[in-house]
Structures are given as C-alpha cells and as structure tokens.
Design an enzyme around this catalytic site. Sequence first.
Site, short mmCIF file in Angstrom:
data_model
loop_
_atom_site.label_atom_id
_atom_site.label_comp_id
_atom_site.label_asym_id
_atom_site.label_seq_id
_atom_site.Cartn_x
_atom_site.Cartn_y
_atom_site.Cartn_z
N ASP A 1 49.50 24.58 15.92
CA ASP A 1 48.65 23.49 16.32
C ASP A 1 47.22 24.03 16.31
O ASP A 1 47.01 25.25 16.34
CB ASP A 1 49.04 23.02 17.72
CG ASP A 1 48.06 22.03 18.30
OD1 ASP A 1 47.78 21.02 17.64
OD2 ASP A 1 47.56 22.29 19.41
N MET A 2 46.23 23.15 16.27
CA MET A 2 44.85 23.64 16.24
C MET A 2 44.19 23.58 17.62
O MET A 2 44.03 24.60 18.28
CB MET A 2 44.02 22.85 15.22
CG MET A 2 42.60 23.41 15.06
SD MET A 2 41.60 22.53 13.82
CE MET A 2 41.34 20.96 14.65
N ASP A 3 43.81 22.38 18.07
CA ASP A 3 43.06 22.25 19.33
C ASP A 3 43.89 22.73 20.52
O ASP A 3 45.01 22.26 20.74
CB ASP A 3 42.64 20.80 19.55
CG ASP A 3 41.61 20.34 18.53
OD1 ASP A 3 40.59 21.04 18.39
OD2 ASP A 3 41.83 19.31 17.88
N ASP B 1 50.31 23.85 22.40
CA ASP B 1 49.86 23.84 23.79
C ASP B 1 50.14 22.54 24.50
O ASP B 1 50.13 22.48 25.72
CB ASP B 1 48.34 24.11 23.86
CG ASP B 1 47.54 22.90 23.40
OD1 ASP B 1 46.64 22.45 24.14
OD2 ASP B 1 47.80 22.39 22.29
#
Length: 199
Positions: free
Chosen positions: A11-13, A169
């Site tokens: 995942d990024m953010d 997250d």
Amino acid sequence: MYDQYEALIFDMDGTLVDSGQLHEFAWTATLTRYELPIDRAYMRSLAGVPTKGTLELVMQRFDCLPCASLDEMNDFKENWVHENMHRFVRPTALAEVVKQYHGKRPMAVGTGAYTEEATRILTLCGLASYMDVIVGADQVKNPKPAPDTFLYCAQRMGANPARCIVFEDAPLGLLAAERAGIPAIDVHQVLNISNDYFL
C-alpha cells in the site's frame, strides 16, 4: 526476511509513504470548502478509500445534500494534493525493505490513490524506480476493500496471489488483502510504522 514470497505488494499512503499531514490538510480544506462535517474518527476509518468514494460515504453518513458536484469536490481535493504533496510526503522505514528486494523480487504498489498521483508521490520519495507495477484506484472496477487492486498487482507481476505478501496500514486494505487470498502484514502492529491522520 520475506524470501519465501514470490512478490511484494505495498500500500502507499501510511505504509510505504508518510503522507498523513498531506491528506489531513487536503481533506480539511475540501470538507470545509463544501460545508461537509469533519468527523476525525470516521475519516480515519475510511483510509484507503478513493476520494469520490470517501465523499459519497461522508454525505451518506451525515445525510448531507452536496453544494457541488462529486466531480468538482474530487477535483478540488486532488488538486490540493498535487499542489502541496512536495511539502509533506516522505518514505517510511519500509523503503529499506524495498531497496533490499529490488532486483530480487518483483514489487508493486496497490493504492486507493489515483495512478498519476501515486506515481508523483513515489517519485518525490525516490521510490518509483524500484516498483515494477503501480496500480491505482482508477485501474480497477472495484477499489479497496474489494480485492481487485491487489489481485491486479499480482496479475501484472505474473505472480500467484497466494505466494505474494501485502504490506498495509488500513483496516479496509487488510480486508482487501484477505479477500484476495493474499497474506498481509499490518505495518502498525508488526513494523511500528504509523502516520495516521485526523488524530
């Protein structure tokens, strides 16, 4: 440490990129401009949901009549992010994992952000060149918490989903990985990575 997996999906953010302040300020500006309520706990629960989906859920939850079109509100928030991302984003500790496995395992980013935005943010953080695949919410029919994003990452890398590992997250992202049949690591619990926004 992750040698047993065929490919790595991030995942990024909030996972690969610390962008908490960026999104908090962008959402605060957007919700304020369009006279929508700011419920910090509810906004945290929507981490990983694309912009339009978040706006729709906020309006449903608070029974709001929009004062502008969904497209206008989406464009305002996305433009705010584009104009200010350079001030806030930075890589998390997971950047070391990315560098360690570069050239050893295929790697992808599967994000609720749109692809163009994700590519710009990853480039600013010096991470785009390490990724074999970047899949944004605009590339799939059903974004997170549906499994499509992570399954498409695996497909584009030519990897068996069950042999991949997802780093996430957000609860909705972890649910997406579970629905995709891909093992996942909650970076909050396992790697002590945290950059929650709307605290």
